[in-house]
Design an enzyme around this catalytic site. Sequence first.
Site, PDB file in Angstrom:
ATOM      1  N   ASP A 125       0.820  -1.214   0.000  1.00  0.00           N
ATOM      2  CA  ASP A 125       0.000   0.000   0.000  1.00  0.00           C
ATOM      3  C   ASP A 125       0.853   1.263   0.000  1.00  0.00           C
ATOM      4  O   ASP A 125       2.065   1.226   0.231  1.00  0.00           O
ATOM      5  CB  ASP A 125      -0.947   0.007   1.213  1.00  0.00           C
ATOM      6  CG  ASP A 125      -0.221   0.058   2.551  1.00  0.00           C
ATOM      7  OD1 ASP A 125       0.815  -0.619   2.698  1.00  0.00           O
ATOM      8  OD2 ASP A 125      -0.683   0.782   3.450  1.00  0.00           O
TER       9      ASP A 125
ATOM     10  N   GLU B 163       0.108  -1.177   5.573  1.00  0.00           N
ATOM     11  CA  GLU B 163       1.144  -0.800   6.540  1.00  0.00           C
ATOM     12  C   GLU B 163       0.993   0.647   6.965  1.00  0.00           C
ATOM     13  O   GLU B 163       1.410   1.025   8.063  1.00  0.00           O
ATOM     14  CB  GLU B 163       2.534  -1.017   5.918  1.00  0.00           C
ATOM     15  CG  GLU B 163       3.701  -0.870   6.893  1.00  0.00           C
ATOM     16  CD  GLU B 163       4.190   0.564   7.082  1.00  0.00           C
ATOM     17  OE1 GLU B 163       4.872   0.822   8.091  1.00  0.00           O
ATOM     18  OE2 GLU B 163       3.887   1.431   6.228  1.00  0.00           O
TER      19      GLU B 163
HETATM   20 ZN   LIG Z   1       6.645   2.153   4.232  1.00  0.00          ZN
END
Ligand SMILES: [Zn+2]
Length: 357
Positions: A75, A129
């Site tokens: 992401d 994340e």
């Molecule tokens: Zn990162």
Amino acid sequence: MENPLTPEVLADPVQLTRALVDIESVSLNEKAIADCVEEVLRGVPHLTTHRHGNTVMARTDLGRSQRVVLAGHLDTVPLNNNFPSTMRGDLMYGCGTSDMKSGTAYALHLAVTLPEPRYDVTYFFYEAEEIESRYNGLNLVAQAFPEWLQADFAVLLEPTYGIVEAGCQGTMRSVVTTTGVRAHSARSWHGVNAIHAAGEVLRRLQTYEARRVTIDGCDYREGMNAVRINGGVAGNVVPDHCEVEVNYRFAPDRTPAEAEAHLREVFDGFEVTVTDMAAGAAPGLEAAPAKEFLAAVGAAPIGKLGWTDVARFAAMGIPALNFGPGDPNLAHHPDEHVEISKIRDGAATLHRWLAPA
Ligand SMILES: [Zn+2]
């Protein structure tokens, strides 16, 4: 959609970085990129591939004595007029170029092109994340399939500008509360001012001498700071309540319990409430694959000051470090970019480390 991750693209970490950047994958929108990655990995005969949500794991099973993890998140933070990628000379611009599709590209490139690495390798391509921990793909895998994470050493391919950033500091948020007695400010001697009492809290912070700690050759610099202050009732009232929010960043030689004890010692005599904490991670550079990795990099490691997913591995007893081509100062920045030469250097380093002797 035609999968843009063709064999030609997978063979070149630079082209692969660009192809990954050009699949939009802002946090919680990783399905398309995870589909592309999964399709590639399922077609590789030397890997066993599994998927959990939008996190894809692939591993070799060569019976090696050591297993290492290479992990990259799929992401990005939200787009900021920086999608798709553009090239300017030696620089590739775009959302995720530094944080961290250039690093994630290493894992995918090696997974596909290195059938017999020196260690068994588990590759992770994980979701979410950049947002709260409850969405984090590694966190979800640790809960559902902890055995997927078993390894002797882990490399997180987060941006470090080609150097090794080892371990990470812990973080603790707390509230120091002062109390008083409310009164009309015209007759303030009937009250006790809680904001004035907070002056002593601030004085202790101002004169606080933060520790510097060296562990395995890595320097960690602690910090204890007031990050917010709340108090006051009205323009004519002596306040009876004040809260100072304190963030303590602590070196990884302290456990959260030790950090909390220290915090309470600093604010002895005050009411202290710990609201949130995350343990740090020792650099863990003594493991054999870590030592060999440092030799391949050929430069001294430094301590990681922010909190990263390295700590998730440390919590499972797996030493881990950060290594990636991007400049960490450009992460989450609208001008985010990565140097092509840095991508190539890092790929060569990882190849030196993992390729059979
Ligand atoms: Zn990162």
